[in-house]
Scaffold this active site. Structure first.
Site, PDB file in Angstrom:
ATOM      1  N   ASP A   1       0.879  -1.169   0.000  1.00 54.21           N
ATOM      2  CA  ASP A   1       0.000   0.000   0.000  1.00 54.21           C
ATOM      3  C   ASP A   1       0.918   1.220   0.000  1.00 54.21           C
ATOM      4  O   ASP A   1       1.419   1.615   1.048  1.00 54.21           O
ATOM      5  CB  ASP A   1      -0.906  -0.015   1.222  1.00 54.21           C
ATOM      6  CG  ASP A   1      -1.828   1.183   1.282  1.00 54.21           C
ATOM      7  OD1 ASP A   1      -2.179   1.724   0.223  1.00 54.21           O
ATOM      8  OD2 ASP A   1      -2.200   1.589   2.402  1.00 54.21           O
TER       9      ASP A   1
ATOM     10  N   GLU B   1      -1.145  -1.517  -4.708  1.00 50.14           N
ATOM     11  CA  GLU B   1      -2.387  -0.770  -4.876  1.00 50.14           C
ATOM     12  C   GLU B   1      -2.139   0.423  -5.788  1.00 50.14           C
ATOM     13  O   GLU B   1      -1.144   1.130  -5.647  1.00 50.14           O
ATOM     14  CB  GLU B   1      -2.914  -0.300  -3.515  1.00 50.14           C
ATOM     15  CG  GLU B   1      -4.308   0.279  -3.606  1.00 50.14           C
ATOM     16  CD  GLU B   1      -4.905   0.551  -2.239  1.00 50.14           C
ATOM     17  OE1 GLU B   1      -5.756  -0.235  -1.802  1.00 50.14           O
ATOM     18  OE2 GLU B   1      -4.504   1.549  -1.624  1.00 50.14           O
TER      19      GLU B   1
ATOM     20  N   ASP C   1      -2.517   0.893   7.011  1.00 55.01           N
ATOM     21  CA  ASP C   1      -1.643   0.685   5.850  1.00 55.01           C
ATOM     22  C   ASP C   1      -1.229  -0.782   5.720  1.00 55.01           C
ATOM     23  O   ASP C   1      -1.163  -1.324   4.625  1.00 55.01           O
ATOM     24  CB  ASP C   1      -0.407   1.578   5.952  1.00 55.01           C
ATOM     25  CG  ASP C   1      -0.781   3.022   6.190  1.00 55.01           C
ATOM     26  OD1 ASP C   1      -1.125   3.711   5.218  1.00 55.01           O
ATOM     27  OD2 ASP C   1      -0.755   3.455   7.365  1.00 55.01           O
TER      28      ASP C   1
END
Length: 162
Positions: free
Chosen positions: A9, A69, A142
């Site tokens: 992430d 992501e 996260d």
């Protein structure tokens, strides 16, 4: 045969990571955490820390697939640029290690895990907890997001992981 999936992430201040083992259609938790950079440092130093830290994570866990992501919104242009820079460093580090890459939007990850593209953070954490059979909710956000990306990749890339 099991395979290791690393989910990421991206962020400049915090980049979350999640590592799972995928075998026989069942993801298993290995580790999660985050790479933090000092807000007082200049952008180049922060990006270098992300690259060096990710390099160590890759060498430690030896993933078979890395999932990242995608950036999908840009309400704050400055934040979007910083996240895009972090993503660039992350993608370059993955390429340096010659690892297969999968990219997903937050919507795709949410749909894969909950069946609902507008699931909130808490719903996502609960699904990650349930899928990986964790006793506690994964934190920080996260790291939970990175685990969700890894789970999404494992379910979406079964052919790569066989």
């Amino acid at each position: 045969m099991s395979k290791i999936v690393l989910g990421l992430d991206p962020g400049t201040a915090i980049t979350g990571f999640g590592v799972i083992r995928y075998s026989k259609s069942q993801p298993q938790y290995i580790s999660c955490g985050y790479i933090a950079t000092d807000k007082a440092s200049d952008a180049a130093r922060r990006l270098l820390i992300i690259a060096q830290s990710l390099d160590k994570i890759i060498r430690r866990y030896k993933p078979d697939l890395v999932a990242v992501e995608n950036l999908f919104f840009a309400k704050n242009r400055t934040t979007a640029i910083a996240v895009a820079q972090a993503r660039g460093v992350i993608l370059a580090t993955i390429a340096k290690h010659k690892l297969p890459l999968a990219e997903f939007t937050p919507l795709q990850v949410k749909q894969a895990l909950t069946g609902y593209g507008r699931a909130d953070k808490r719903q996502m954490q609960r699904m990650v907890q349930a899928i990986l059979k964790l006793t506690d909710l994964p934190k920080p956000d996260d790291s939970a997001d990175a685990l969700a990306v890894a789970i999404c990749a494992a379910s979406s890339h079964r052919a790569v992981l066989k």
